[in-house]
Design a protein around this motif. Structure first.
Motif, PDB file in Angstrom:
ATOM      1  N   ILE A 101      55.079  31.761 -17.573  1.00  0.00           N
ATOM      2  CA  ILE A 101      55.489  32.410 -18.817  1.00  0.00           C
ATOM      3  C   ILE A 101      54.965  33.840 -18.814  1.00  0.00           C
ATOM      4  N   GLU A 102      55.853  34.811 -18.971  1.00  0.00           N
ATOM      5  CA  GLU A 102      55.459  36.216 -18.978  1.00  0.00           C
ATOM      6  C   GLU A 102      54.746  36.562 -20.271  1.00  0.00           C
ATOM      7  N   ASP A 103      53.525  37.076 -20.158  1.00  0.00           N
ATOM      8  CA  ASP A 103      52.778  37.556 -21.321  1.00  0.00           C
ATOM      9  C   ASP A 103      51.743  38.549 -20.824  1.00  0.00           C
ATOM     10  N   PRO A 104      51.753  39.788 -21.347  1.00  0.00           N
ATOM     11  CA  PRO A 104      50.834  40.805 -20.834  1.00  0.00           C
ATOM     12  C   PRO A 104      49.357  40.471 -21.058  1.00  0.00           C
ATOM     13  N   ASP A 105      49.063  39.586 -22.000  1.00  0.00           N
ATOM     14  CA  ASP A 105      47.673  39.248 -22.303  1.00  0.00           C
ATOM     15  C   ASP A 105      47.142  38.097 -21.471  1.00  0.00           C
ATOM     16  N   VAL A 106      48.006  37.485 -20.664  1.00  0.00           N
ATOM     17  CA  VAL A 106      47.601  36.314 -19.890  1.00  0.00           C
ATOM     18  C   VAL A 106      48.004  36.493 -18.429  1.00  0.00           C
ATOM     19  N   ASP A 107      47.053  36.207 -17.545  1.00  0.00           N
ATOM     20  CA  ASP A 107      47.297  36.284 -16.102  1.00  0.00           C
ATOM     21  C   ASP A 107      47.495  34.863 -15.575  1.00  0.00           C
ATOM     22  N   GLN A 108      48.591  34.643 -14.853  1.00  0.00           N
ATOM     23  CA  GLN A 108      48.868  33.334 -14.279  1.00  0.00           C
ATOM     24  C   GLN A 108      48.900  33.424 -12.760  1.00  0.00           C
ATOM     25  N   LYS A 109      48.398  32.372 -12.109  1.00  0.00           N
ATOM     26  CA  LYS A 109      48.359  32.330 -10.651  1.00  0.00           C
ATOM     27  C   LYS A 109      48.685  30.920 -10.192  1.00  0.00           C
ATOM     28  N   THR A 136      56.707  21.394  -7.306  1.00  0.00           N
ATOM     29  CA  THR A 136      56.366  21.964  -8.611  1.00  0.00           C
ATOM     30  C   THR A 136      55.007  22.652  -8.494  1.00  0.00           C
ATOM     31  N   PRO A 137      54.856  23.838  -9.080  1.00  0.00           N
ATOM     32  CA  PRO A 137      53.580  24.532  -8.947  1.00  0.00           C
ATOM     33  C   PRO A 137      52.518  23.983  -9.899  1.00  0.00           C
ATOM     34  N   VAL A 138      51.266  24.136  -9.514  1.00  0.00           N
ATOM     35  CA  VAL A 138      50.135  23.976 -10.438  1.00  0.00           C
ATOM     36  C   VAL A 138      49.610  25.383 -10.692  1.00  0.00           C
ATOM     37  N   ILE A 139      49.660  25.813 -11.956  1.00  0.00           N
ATOM     38  CA  ILE A 139      49.387  27.205 -12.321  1.00  0.00           C
ATOM     39  C   ILE A 139      48.151  27.282 -13.200  1.00  0.00           C
ATOM     40  N   ILE A 140      47.266  28.205 -12.872  1.00  0.00           N
ATOM     41  CA  ILE A 140      46.108  28.487 -13.713  1.00  0.00           C
ATOM     42  C   ILE A 140      46.416  29.708 -14.575  1.00  0.00           C
ATOM     43  N   SER A 141      46.053  29.631 -15.849  1.00  0.00           N
ATOM     44  CA  SER A 141      46.267  30.744 -16.788  1.00  0.00           C
ATOM     45  C   SER A 141      44.912  31.202 -17.328  1.00  0.00           C
ATOM     46  N   ARG A 142      44.699  32.518 -17.294  1.00  0.00           N
ATOM     47  CA  ARG A 142      43.467  33.111 -17.820  1.00  0.00           C
ATOM     48  C   ARG A 142      43.809  34.378 -18.580  1.00  0.00           C
TER      49      ARG A 142
END
Length: 300
Positions: free
Chosen positions: A149-157, A264-270
């Motif tokens: 999910i695109e959000d400038p306040d959150v970094d996803q990897k 399917t990816p496993v994504i970390i969000s910070r």
């Protein structure tokens, strides 16, 4: 700007009626009207359009309501964590997750973090979109999901990509072979979760659509356990992440899918630009070790 102004504004925006808002706040209407006006003067923005039957938020008011929710949520989260530290001398670390990622290695991360007696781990079951909002409000410190999910306040990897497998009724003929998407598409599908896009259901349906295959959705449900129960009852099949096979369910058999790139990816969000504290650095170390183990084929 005083926090009570924000709280007054939020209640007024929710009620869109100053009389009802004043009643909720246990204050008289004239002081509430004055404080809303003072807030507008301080911002230099009109927040409400006054109408005979109530209020209507302006475009600026709608934007400020979103910001006000975030500010109040962050303040409330800070107060809660401060009280916990004062009472227990513990640091709280909150993790958001979608259930399907917690059947594999991530519980090992939680177990290792819990070894620290000065650390309290709090888990929140949240869809990926809910994790994004919870990160921005300070409710959680890190999230694990499957949707970008695109959000400038959150970094996803992306930590790793995980194979999808088919959950089938245990007596079904396809359990005796490695089925392809074409063969699976001839069965009804139990999709999960229900709810707004984007979600894991959209991802799995997209696999069939990209191959030009039509799929019948027999039922769309909110959680994995319900999906597996419907599979066990013979209603259809479900596509699930590989680590779900650790969840033994009577009447369900898990089989690989023949097609390539069914993953399917496993994504970390910070939070973006957060300076990692000691706990986050430990989390990063544990995750690096876990990902390397997967790449070498070492599973828990």
């Amino acid at each position: 700007m005083e926090l009570r102004y924000l709280r007054y504004f939020i209640v007024a925006a929710e009620e869109l009626n100053l009389t009802r808002a004043a009643e909720r706040l246990f204050i008289a209407q004239p002081p509430l009207t004055r404080q809303i006006k003072q807030l507008e003067d301080e911002l230099g923005v009109q927040l409400f359009i006054r109408k005979p039957r109530g209020l209507e938020l302006t475009i600026g008011g709608k934007h400020f309501l979103h910001q006000a929710y975030g500010i109040i949520n962050r303040v409330d989260a800070s107060i809660k964590s401060t009280r916990q530290v004062a009472l227990h001398r513990k640091k709280t670390f909150s993790i958001g997750f979608v259930p399907s990622v917690f059947y594999g290695q991530l519980p090992l991360m939680v177990r290792r973090l819990r070894r620290n007696k000065n650390l309290e781990i709090v888990l929140h079951e949240l869809k990926t979109q809910e994790q994004i909002e919870a990160l921005k409000s300070g409710k959680i410190d890190v999230g694990f999901g499957r949707i970008h999910i695109e959000d400038p306040d959150v970094d996803q990897k992306v930590l790793f990509n995980e194979p999808l497998i088919a959950a089938l009724p245990d007596a079904h003929p396809l359990t005796r072979r490695v089925p392809c998407l074409q063969q699976l598409s001839e069965m009804p599908m139990v999709a999960f979760p229900a709810g707004p896009a984007p979600n894991f259901s959209d991802m799995t349906l997209g696999l069939f659509h990209r191959e030009g295959l039509q799929i019948e959705i027999i039922q769309q449900v909110n959680d994995l356990q319900t999906a597996l129960a419907l599979v066990a009852s013979g209603m259809g099949f479900a596509l699930v992440p590989e680590q779900v096979k650790k969840l033994h369910r009577e009447g369900v058999e898990y089989v690989s899918v023949a097609d390539d790139n069914i993953r399917t990816p496993v994504i970390i969000s910070r939070r973006t630009n957060d300076n990692p504290n000691a706990v986050m650095r430990l989390v990063n170390t544990i995750l690096t070790e876990m990902v390397n183990n997967r790449l070498r084929g070492h599973y828990p």
